[in-house]
Design an enzyme around this catalytic site. Sequence first.
Site, PDB file in Angstrom:
ATOM      1  N   GLY A 107       0.804  -1.219   0.000  1.00  0.00           N
ATOM      2  CA  GLY A 107       0.000   0.000   0.000  1.00  0.00           C
ATOM      3  C   GLY A 107       0.835   1.267   0.000  1.00  0.00           C
ATOM      4  O   GLY A 107       0.581   2.194  -0.785  1.00  0.00           O
ATOM      5  N   LYS A 108       1.855   1.325   0.851  1.00  0.00           N
ATOM      6  CA  LYS A 108       2.698   2.520   0.907  1.00  0.00           C
ATOM      7  C   LYS A 108       3.592   2.598  -0.326  1.00  0.00           C
ATOM      8  O   LYS A 108       3.869   3.696  -0.833  1.00  0.00           O
ATOM      9  CB  LYS A 108       3.529   2.513   2.195  1.00  0.00           C
TER      10      LYS A 108
ATOM     11  N   CYS B 194       3.389   0.686  13.096  1.00  0.00           N
ATOM     12  CA  CYS B 194       1.961   0.789  13.435  1.00  0.00           C
ATOM     13  C   CYS B 194       1.776   0.398  14.902  1.00  0.00           C
ATOM     14  O   CYS B 194       0.981  -0.475  15.235  1.00  0.00           O
ATOM     15  CB  CYS B 194       1.109  -0.057  12.505  1.00  0.00           C
TER      16      CYS B 194
END
Length: 446
Positions: free
Chosen positions: A269-270, A384
Amino acid sequence: MLTAPASPSLAPSLSTQLRATARCVRAVGEGRSLSDVLPEVAPALRPGVQALTFHVLRHLGMARALVALLAERKPQAAVLGLLHSAVALLLEPTDGVRYAPHTVVNQAVGAARNDRSTERQASFVNACLRRFLREQVDLLAEVERDPVARWNHPLWWIERLRRDHPQDWQAILTASNQPGPMTLRVNRRRTDRASYQQALQDQGLASTPVGSDGLELATPLPVERLPGFAQGHCSVQDAAAQRAADLLLEGREWSRADRVLDACAAPGGKTAHLLERAEVDLLALDVDPGRCERIQDTLGRLGLAAEVRCADAARPGAWWDGRAFDAILLDAPCTASGIVRRHPDVRWLRREADVAALVAVQRALLEALWPLLKPGGRLLYATCSVFRAEGEGQVRAFLEHHTDAVLRPSLGHLLPGLAAGSGEFNDNRPGGQDGFFYNRIDKAPL
């Protein structure tokens, strides 16, 4: 594999779903991740079972404490999983749906009778659940004094949060027990946010802009219903995770001459967001071959290209070609303590010793990758996690041992569910976003 009901035209019964949910809850108790367990559930059952299992895990501390009072002797694991699941359903609505208490009891008893591992204990299940309904006020008052039951997190986790965030620990725990919103990231290379928001609106889907590229949906829905999803118009990514591209890329122009490393890239995603925002020469690494395939799939759907290699970022001698990077994103392995609302099994799978072990892994990655960064380059360290040892503590220790490292103003800790702080290592409370830590470290020019 668990089997679906005989008639595909009928929704699976609560009894059938409870039976599968109990097995998932039991598997988590045995140390298995839901990411491994849920794919074993038959596709027809999986959406309902996932919703029920998430609900149970968000109330598992309370459910365990109550069942311990209801059962004089500890039942076998299969019965425990079913009791924990049924009691959790009796405590709170599931995804806004409240089942009638007698329905939960009857369906749980039916689930017990239709499973060889629990069929002889169906009467025991019935007796425990009916006792809970009769005595629930007194039982709840008794277990409320237990912090694990009160907050539905392991005691060591609660105590660490109290030390790390003495003003906010209760709000963090409360937020961690709530489902996270569904947030999209609009692909700038395929459309723009205003146009995509209108496309959603045309289908009756309300959304709110968040961050620079995000849209938070008023109501979650399957990705198949998102306009243009298959064509790469958007991705699902929490607003906190979308901060990475802004923080790494801000303040300068980028081109194909710039080398960027995404050191722990899966599921991609990043990586994709960086490429949506800047035309750079990007290398994406991950140590797991299957996860590397996910990166390739993500990039393919979005119409993006990068070099993807299966390699251990901590061992650059095996993969680095000697050309230094202009920027490095290190989204390091961590406890995932900031994203438990989306992964409610994590709190029950982690052990206190995991924190120190993961801090050591993070430190090794920082040490291995720093020499690969050009003088004047930038490294964005991210986890995270809301634990300070994996964020502020890690960065402070790194700065103490590297005189060429310059800390840039950055976000610091993002705390879920809470308005913005200040200081060198900020505690920011962005509301509906996940918990994260970000700090950008620049390498001093020669």
